[in-house]
Scaffold this active site. Structure first.
Site, PDB file in Angstrom:
ATOM      1  N   ARG A   1       6.179  -1.547 -86.856  1.00 59.41           N
ATOM      2  CA  ARG A   1       5.673  -2.051 -85.578  1.00 59.41           C
ATOM      3  C   ARG A   1       4.166  -2.367 -85.664  1.00 59.41           C
ATOM      4  NH1 ARG A   1       9.516  -0.733 -81.443  1.00 59.41           N
ATOM      5  NH2 ARG A   1      11.557  -0.949 -82.433  1.00 59.41           N
TER       6      ARG A   1
ATOM      7  N   CYS B   1       8.075   9.949 -76.901  1.00 58.51           N
ATOM      8  CA  CYS B   1       8.140   8.548 -76.491  1.00 58.51           C
ATOM      9  C   CYS B   1       7.987   8.394 -74.989  1.00 58.51           C
ATOM     10  CB  CYS B   1       9.476   7.927 -76.897  1.00 58.51           C
ATOM     11  SG  CYS B   1       9.789   7.927 -78.649  1.00 58.51           S
TER      12      CYS B   1
ATOM     13  N   HIS C   1       8.488   4.422 -85.639  1.00 56.05           N
ATOM     14  CA  HIS C   1       7.183   4.715 -85.030  1.00 56.05           C
ATOM     15  C   HIS C   1       6.664   6.014 -85.640  1.00 56.05           C
ATOM     16  CE1 HIS C   1       7.939   2.434 -80.985  1.00 56.05           C
ATOM     17  NE2 HIS C   1       7.004   1.805 -81.659  1.00 56.05           N
TER      18      HIS C   1
ATOM     19  N   ARG D   1       9.869  -6.489 -75.217  1.00 55.48           N
ATOM     20  CA  ARG D   1       8.978  -5.475 -74.652  1.00 55.48           C
ATOM     21  C   ARG D   1       7.584  -6.014 -74.319  1.00 55.48           C
ATOM     22  NH1 ARG D   1       9.088   0.512 -76.975  1.00 55.48           N
ATOM     23  NH2 ARG D   1       8.315   0.793 -74.844  1.00 55.48           N
TER      24      ARG D   1
ATOM     25  N   ASP E   1      12.964  -0.514 -71.609  1.00 49.56           N
ATOM     26  CA  ASP E   1      12.278   0.414 -72.520  1.00 49.56           C
ATOM     27  C   ASP E   1      10.953   0.932 -71.954  1.00 49.56           C
ATOM     28  OD1 ASP E   1      14.081   0.661 -74.625  1.00 49.56           O
ATOM     29  OD2 ASP E   1      13.232  -1.010 -75.777  1.00 49.56           O
TER      30      ASP E   1
HETATM   31  N1  ARG Z   1      13.708   1.162 -77.684  1.00 48.79           N
HETATM   32  C1  ARG Z   1      12.318   1.434 -77.895  1.00 48.79           C
HETATM   33  C2  ARG Z   1      11.810   0.593 -79.047  1.00 48.79           C
HETATM   34  O1  ARG Z   1      12.505   0.435 -80.005  1.00 48.79           O
HETATM   35  C3  ARG Z   1      12.100   2.892 -78.157  1.00 48.79           C
HETATM   36  C4  ARG Z   1      10.648   3.278 -78.221  1.00 48.79           C
HETATM   37  C5  ARG Z   1      10.435   4.700 -78.629  1.00 48.79           C
HETATM   38  N2  ARG Z   1       9.095   5.084 -78.452  1.00 48.79           N
HETATM   39  C6  ARG Z   1       8.352   5.807 -79.306  1.00 48.79           C
HETATM   40  N3  ARG Z   1       7.170   6.165 -78.945  1.00 48.79           N
HETATM   41  N4  ARG Z   1       8.797   6.127 -80.495  1.00 48.79           N
HETATM   42  O2  ARG Z   1      10.704   0.071 -79.018  1.00 48.79           O
END
Ligand code: ARG
Length: 284
Positions: free
Chosen positions: A148, A277, A177, A103, A78
């Site tokens: 998040r 992203c 996000h 991550r 990612d």
């Molecule tokens: N697979 C990543 C996650 O879920 C995707 C991140 C997408 N990034 C963003 N800035 N929206 O964390």
């Protein structure tokens, strides 16, 4: 050589091109599931991800942006979503601290890059996913929470940057996000107020009231456009790079005098990310 007053005034008016940080998807795949877009049981096509990412990269270069690259790390699929690597204003880089263990090593990797490139790095104590959840809009920072970034990180932001931080609650797991639910269209300049586009159903009632009050002239996108991460776009105030499939968003932007540029990132959408992203703005 010295410039006359008229010449330096003309130089001042040349709009500055954005500086961005990107990460090539060399090791991109979907091997775990941390958002509803990800299906690890389905195979991914890394070559396709690479060529689609390259077209986004080349679009930015063509627009004259200063594109910086961070070295991808094997085992961090990612990492291509550079927006999550931190938040940078006034040469200060507030590092990321990821929600999911998969991550977490990305946080230090990005902070190392910021340090090596002359940014003043602030190591975070609070969970936050950088520009994925924090958007600079004019004088204020819009900050998402719910899936998040922790709201405690919003308080930290206000202290670090001395700017007003507006907390917005995200309620739809598909738009986990803030940068999947809000697009920054332009910063304020020459009497034109900063403006955004957003998806109303991604927010709870109080947050929606805040958005309606602060941005009465916002672009409201359709569910269809949001469902291809159409809001996940990057604007320099005039050119707005968007998902090529977000057709109604494209039409609305054109009507308002922006120049939308469509890019197809379908393979990277399978990780739950789009244009924005893959892009971290570096504000020196
Ligand atoms: N697979 C990543 C996650 O879920 C995707 C991140 C997408 N990034 C963003 N800035 N929206 O964390």
């Amino acid at each position: 050589m010295t410039l006359t007053d008229t010449e330096s005034a003309a130089v001042d008016q040349v709009p500055t091109k954005p500086s961005v940080l990107m990460c090539r998807p060399t090791y991109f795949t979907v091997s775990y599931r941390i958002n509803p877009w990800m299906f690890p049981e389905l195979p991914t096509d890394t070559d396709l991800a690479l060529s689609q990412w390259q077209s986004l990269h080349d679009t930015y270069v063509g627009l004259g942006y200063d594109v910086n690259l961070i070295e991808p790390v094997e085992g961090l699929p990612d990492m291509v979503y550079a927006a999550n690597g931190g938040f940078v204003i006034d040469n200060i880089a507030y590092g990321a601290k990821f929600t999911h263990v998969e991550r977490q090593p990305e946080g230090p990797a990005y902070m190392d890059w910021f340090r090596a490139n002359g940014f003043d790095v602030r190591v975070p104590d609070d969970i936050n996913e950088g520009e994925g959840d924090f958007l600079l809009v004019g004088d204020v920072i819009l900050a998402g929470t719910g899936f998040r970034s922790a709201s405690s990180s919003h308080k930290k932001l206000a202290r670090i940057y001395g700017r007003e931080v507006v907390t917005l609650n995200l309620v739809n797991p598909n738009f986990y996000h803030l940068d999947t639910a809000v697009a920054v269209l332009n910063q304020s300049s020459e009497g034109r107020p900063a403006n955004i586009a957003y998806l109303p159903s991604a927010f709870d009632r109080p947050s929606l009231d805040i958005l309606r009050t602060r941005y009465p002239d916002a672009v409201i996108v359709t569910e269809e456009d949001a469902a291809v991460l159409g809001l996940n776009s990057f604007s320099d105030g005039q050119n707005i790079v968007i998902a090529s499939r977000a057709l109604d968003f494209e039409r609305q932007l054109r009507e308002r005098g922006y120049n939308p540029i469509g890019v197809d990132l379908s393979e990277l959408l399978r990780g739950g990310g789009g244009v924005k992203c893959c892009t971290l703005e570096l504000r020196r």
